[in-house]
Design an enzyme around this catalytic site. Structure first.
Site: not given
Lengths: 422, 422
Positions: A198, A124, A371, A230, A254, A237, A234, A196, A250, A131
């Site tokens: 992607e 990844d 975000e 993804d 996926t 993480q 948080r 996420e 993560k 971002h």
């Protein structure tokens, strides 16, 4: 190198009428590859090409003699282009193949799809500069964008085993988290679960260990793209990621879309990757003619949410984000591939390179809740009054992508959806 | 749970006489699994068990009916123990199988070995607390050990495709590096190429996505161990690793030893993992009876170097490091496995978990040149006068491991060697 040819001709129509409907993701100009089997039938997945609302069985139509997508992906560029031409001609209105091939069609709503190929290794990347800047602000207010960002296409290895195809459901992950003011961590379900947005770039032909792929050759090693979600915890993480990067935050799930839209199909939708004035030029090994002129993909990307309450009320999914891959990414797929191999690392057919979250510069182009809600501080308010800072149990996320340009027929990437369970 | 049984009896001898030689890595108490084929013969690799200086062909001896090591590794604990007993009895002095099985032996020096199984995903951990502290000092003098280190078994995903078996040679990787005082990075061969002394823990039976493995069950999912050299380009790592961790600095080559020494064979060599006074107790999900009492492996580890000049002068390899896995690791293999799955992540048979660099507390127990030379400042001086801060072209590194304890027969892990090319 991908060039526009008769398979992109806007005048081309298919004898599969649904493919000619304006707005279809899968007109004859697209022809993406996927693996499918009839719903409820326990047999091996077959390779098919999406056309309108149907799938053409490539082996049944005597176009290939394998059910191994990775082998098909490893074909050289000339062979791939020949196959594309052959499929395009046979599916064209008035073709001699209509009578036999029409018996080799199956409706898309009658099949179950698989992850499109065997993914050996998944990497990844982190090409979304808006971002990286926004997230950097939350994790490292003093230095949002690291000094290496504009020089190195930052990436890390992901987990292959937990990649599933659109429709994936998964339990909210549990793990260690630590509140900033707490003396020690606690264990429990993630409270800051996110998605996420992607793109997934899939490797076609690989390279041998010790044999880097130059930026000039990189496009020949790119087979195609999917959408990719993804999923990210948080809070896990934030506590685990120093100093070796994201791990359990993560790797629990996926999700990819089922259709590999080829770089050949995307030929009319390439764009220059422009760097803001004053930014460093890429080092020579990451800078080349085609890549500079047309390395980016002009793909519109959309994220929608469908909550349990919306389902109960019969409401449709609601848009969270609308953006563009080309303007969100600081590095091209070719640059990622070349960078990945420059030390001699070998890529194999079917390997997956994630783009990283493709957030645009505007607030409503953000590709994650982190975000959109400024780190959970400003909830998103949905039309039915529900609020979201992070994902709730029962939430379904839908990512869509498509390409539109004057003079070209619109093609779609389809969608990837996934649902969080308690 | 691994328990000592008649297969560990120190009085047990084999009719393969070389296995009874004191100091052999592969006495009848070991019985590690590997994949081999005769040198120069282009046929599929077969599964064998090392005994003395020979290999027993398991399929040829009618002990298994597969050449798929991953399938063998996925057997449940009872079936694995039955197989071990059967092999042990048949190879014992006076067994009825001697006549037929002696025709199913091949000399170890007549074969080529493979990576012992298909490695789907490779995860590298960071359990060597002395390594983490020493390296942390070099990268982050202000905070060598991160606040999460004693709570979270830190790990990250590695690259499967570039893992090779002992004997690997590879070209010195090229990449971006930036001197601390330079305005911008440059591209070229790594000047700070290093090795890392690790154990590889191999997963036996996997777990389904969404189904964590408890610490009580974790040992049942561990098949065995190898030696592992995690080659590292320190200068590339320093520039690329923020914020998502090591990438090109690690994925150009990883070398494992060919013999999977099973957790059953290691039963007599287990040890308690003790934490220094005042360190936090692991969170309950990482703390359990057997793991606490005997989760560690008492394995002696050695690193040797053989330079081109030493080869030319007919000198033997020279020791750089001698240490012990049990005292170097802050987390057990079972804790790594449980942590890895606690969020629902699925492990598959054959997956590899690296221990991280196993440096002991003393200076001569350091498992990398980075530590031995204090970041390249104090060269290691070899007996022939050569000096090393980092690896030179032509250097061969050899990692060895073995277990010795009063009342048990010594067993060995064999060795892993690899050579840096220009």
């Amino acid at each position: 190198m991908s060039l526009i040819n008769e398979t992109h001709d806007p005048a081309l129509k298919s004898w599969v009428e649904e493919a000619n409907r304006p707005g279809s993701d899968f007109p004859i100009q697209n022809l993406p590859f996927g693996r499918y089997r009839p719903i409820g039938v326990d047999e091996d997945f077959r390779i098919g090409v999406a056309i309108g609302n149907q799938i053409l069985d490539l082996q049944g139509a005597d176009l290939i003699d394998t059910s191994d997508m990775n082998a098909l992906m490893a074909l050289d560029t000339a062979a791939r282009q020949r196959l594309r031409r052959e499929i395009s001609r046979g599916l064209s209105k008035g073709s001699a193949q209509q009578q036999t091939w029409s018996k080799r069609l199956i409706a898309q709503d009658a099949v179950e799809m698989a992850v499109p190929c065997r993914i050996g290794d998944y990497t990844d990347f982190y090409t979304g500069i808006h971002h990286a800047t926004s997230v950097g602000k939350l994790f490292r207010p003093d230095q949002p964008l690291m000094p290496n960002y504009k020089w190195v296409p930052i990436g890390y290895h992901g987990r292959s085993s937990s990649i599933r195809v659109s429709g994936q459901t998964f339990r909210r992950p549990r793990g260690q988290t630590k509140a900033p003011d707490a003396a020690q961590p606690t264990f429990g379900p993630s409270r800051r679960l996110d998605y996420e947005l992607e793109l997934g770039y899939f490797v076609g032909g690989g390279n041998a260990l010790g044999q880097p792929v130059s930026i000039e050759d990189a496009e020949d090693h790119l087979f195609g793209v999917t959408l990719l979600n993804d999923w990210s915890a948080r809070d896990i993480q934030a506590w685990e990621y120093q100093p070796l990067g994201p791990f359990l935050s993560k790797n629990f799930a996926t999700t990819v879309s089922p259709w590999l839209v080829t770089t050949e199909a995307l030929a009319p939708f390439r764009a220059a990757l422009t760097r803001p004035d004053g930014d460093p030029q890429p080092l020579p090994y990451l800078d080349g003619g085609f890549n500079r002129k047309a390395g980016a993909f002009d793909i519109t990307l959309e994220v929608l949410i469908l909550t349990e309450r919306m389902v109960e009320s019969g409401l449709p999914p609601e848009r969270l984000t609308l953006g563009n891959a080309g303007t969100a990414a600081y590095w091209t797929a070719a640059q990622l591939l070349t960078h990945h191999t420059v030390n001699g690392c070998n890529l194999q057919s079917g390997d997956l390179l994630g783009s990283g979250t493709l957030s645009g510069p505007a607030a409503n182009e953000a590709g994650s809740l982190l975000e959109l809600t400024e780190g959970g501080k400003k909830p998103v308010v949905l039309a039915n009054g529900e609020q979201r800072t992070f994902l709730e149990d029962g939430d379904t996320l839908i990512l869509r992508g498509w390409c539109e340009r004057p003079g070209a027929v619109r093609i779609g990437l389809g969608e990837v959806r996934g649902t969080v369970l308690a």
